[in-house]
Motif scaffolding. Structure first.
Motif: not given
Length: 581
Positions: A147-155, A164-166, A543-552, A568-575
């Motif tokens: 399992r993996v999770r998006f990091d809100a700050q890094a997104v 992302p930096i660091g 195009l509704d970007m259901p994954l990124m809609r949490r953040f944007f 690109a993040l939406e595509y990766l998340g779906a993959w």
């Protein structure tokens, strides 16, 4: 880069599952047969460059060294460099007077094993939080975890500031190995040691001629160490200063590179590069990436899928949505195992952040340069103060400052460019390019950067010193026209100096809000484009970007570059599918 993957082997079943999943990702990246790696407690594999090049693996009995990226040692590259490193390294902090390039390296010697990256950790070696796996492929690291999770700050950092930096990636569960870290891989696990990576924090006092000679010597030695193996070197040429200095240095070492320029026929870079070539008697190939092909929308999903695999999901600027020309051009640069050279990070000689010449803090850097957002694009998950505070802390940590508000010398603040900006932005580029073959980015080599960090700020302004360095190395090349409206041999114009002076004296609060102000005035974008219309994009993402809609708030975003990176993040998340929490 080439490619390197390692996993703990204490649970053989878990290790076998990880190795199988990772191997499929490396195959998707274009790698051929792998060399298996095994030592007590660990298993893995190593790949050489996709298109060939110098040796990246060297074995002597049970001892061996495996490199991903581009490593020089003792002024050599390839087999000789690896043999010398294996002979001389016995753990701890390596001999950085002899090491160069950007790389991740595994050394196994006398029953012990160590992992470390280049001076700035620009070459990306991904690992999980437990450091039970290490991978130069992001997607291989992702499929190694249940399992993996998006990091809100890094997104948010990726969306607003390109990367992302660091040590962060856009995933909370995956980090990159940091600078100064040497990992010993024991049967019981990974043991980390941290070593200092000092750079000058005060300006040196030297005569100009002596200073130029020191810089020329460092740059020449760095480039010369990379050239020994190669018959063909590909290098860019534009109207700018950095590609000109790169070309001058290559020519000074007796190298006649295959030059290219990107753009449309009437682009300033194309016109100037061709003019220089005609005047100096060398060919400059014009490469029209936009004209590479004009795919029908129904072909777009296959093109995007191929780009996703080739770029390990997230290339710099997030553009997997072009016509496939970026992958084509990358492969062309490395064709036949050639060395590809880049003028990236040339701002080490210039005033990149345009900040006043006085003591400043990491907070000032963050608010002046990394506040490229309009909070109206986001949801309630975004906290502007917390976002900037996290960036401030990461910059302070990279600089070795006691806090984000501690006032540091202007010379010390300059280190944020190589340690923070170059590491993250160009590090991703380096890591992806060097899969195909060796990649030369000499301006990020620590020997070159060390000299640049000792430059007084007055010499950095308007490219004054860099122009002088170019003129000393290749006066004829420096005398050719540039995109600045004057040849570099004459030094910066009064207009150029006034423009930079204005930027340096703009208040921090205004710079912090300038992007948001511009967004209120007009839509924005960048030069990296993409086929972003709904008839194309609707075939590859929702195009509704259901994954990124949490953040944007997707409907409010009128910056096409931000929208592309979210896509690109939406595509990766779906993959990732059900693997993504």
């Amino acid at each position: 880069m080439a490619g390197l993957y390692l996993t703990r082997a204490d649970d053989p079943d878990t290790a076998a599952v990880r190795l199988d999943a990772a191997a499929r990702q490396y195959a998707d990246h274009g790698f051929g047969a792998a060399a298996a790696i095994a030592f007590p407690g660990w298993r893995g594999f190593h790949h050489g460059y996709v298109q060939g090049g110098p040796a990246t693996f060297h074995r002597e009995g049970e001892d061996f060294v495996a490199v991903a990226g581009t490593l020089t040692y003792g002024g050599r590259i390839g087999q000789g460099a690896l043999a010398a490193l294996l002979a001389e390294y016995d753990g701890g902090d390596p001999d950085w007077s002899r090491l160069g390039g950007q790389f991740s390296v595994l050394v196994v010697k006398r029953g012990r094993a160590w992992l470390f990256c280049d001076w700035f950790a620009a070459h990306q070696l991904h690992h999980d939080r437990e450091r039970s796996l290490f991978s130069t492929s992001l997607t291989a690291a992702l499929v190694s975890l249940p399992r993996v999770r998006f990091d809100a700050q890094a997104v948010y950092e990726y969306a607003f500031n390109v990367v992302p930096i660091g040590d962060d990636t856009v995933f909370a569960d995956i980090k990159t190995l940091g600078p100064g870290i040497v990992i010993e891989l024991t049967q019981g696990g990974a043991v980390a040691s941290r070593f200092a990576r000092p750079l000058p924090d005060i300006a040196s006092h030297e005569a100009l001629d002596e200073r130029i000679e020191r810089h020329r010597a460092a740059l020449s030695a760095t480039v010369r160490a990379h050239l020994g193996h190669f018959r063909t070197v590909h290098a860019p040429l534009s109207g700018g200063l950095d590609s000109r200095l790169l070309l001058a240095t290559l020519r000074a070492q007796g190298c006649d590179p295959a030059l290219y320029v990107y753009g449309t026929p009437d682009d300033e870079d194309v016109v100037i590069a061709r003019t220089i070539g005609a005047a100096m008697g060398f060919d400059v190939e014009w490469v029209d990436k936009d004209g590479y092909r004009d795919p029908a929308p129904d072909r777009f999903p296959d093109i995007v899928a191929a780009s996703f695999r080739a770029w390990d999901a997230l290339p710099t600027f997030g553009n997997i949505f072009d016509n496939g020309a970026a992958v084509w051009a990358r492969d062309k640069r490395h064709g036949g195992g050639a060395l590809a050279a880049s003028g990236g990070c040339g701002e080490v000689w210039r005033d990149f952040f345009f900040l006043p010449d006085r003591p400043l803090s990491a907070r000032t850097v963050a608010r002046s340069f990394f506040a490229r957002f309009d909070a109206r694009d986001t949801t309630g998950a975004f906290d502007a103060r917390a976002f900037l505070a996290a960036i401030e802390d990461k910059i302070a940590d990279a600089l070795g400052a006691p806090s984000a508000t501690a006032r540091l010398s202007r010379q010390w603040i300059e280190q944020a460019y190589p340690r923070v900006r170059c590491r993250s932005l160009f590090g991703r580029e380096i890591s992806l390019e060097s899969r195909q073959g060796a990649y030369l980015m000499p301006f990020l080599d620590q020997h070159v950067v060390r000299e640049a960090m000792a430059l007084p700020m007055a010499l950095k302004q308007a490219g004054d010193f860099e122009s002088r360095l170019l003129s000393a190395i290749d006066p004829a090349l420096a005398a050719q026209p540039s995109a600045y409206g004057h040849p570099f041999s004459t030094g910066p114009s009064a207009r150029h100096r006034r423009s930079e002076w204005s930027a340096r004296n703009r208040p921090t609060w205004l710079r912090q809000h300038s992007y948001a102000i511009q967004r209120r005035l007009r839509p924005m974008g960048d030069e990296h484009g993409g086929l972003l219309t709904p008839d194309y994009m609707g075939r590859v993402i929702d195009l509704d970007m259901p994954l990124m809609r949490r953040f944007f708030d997707i409907g409010r975003i009128t910056d096409s570059a931000v929208w592309r990176r979210l896509a690109a993040l939406e595509y990766l998340g779906a993959w990732l599918g059900s693997r993504l929490v």
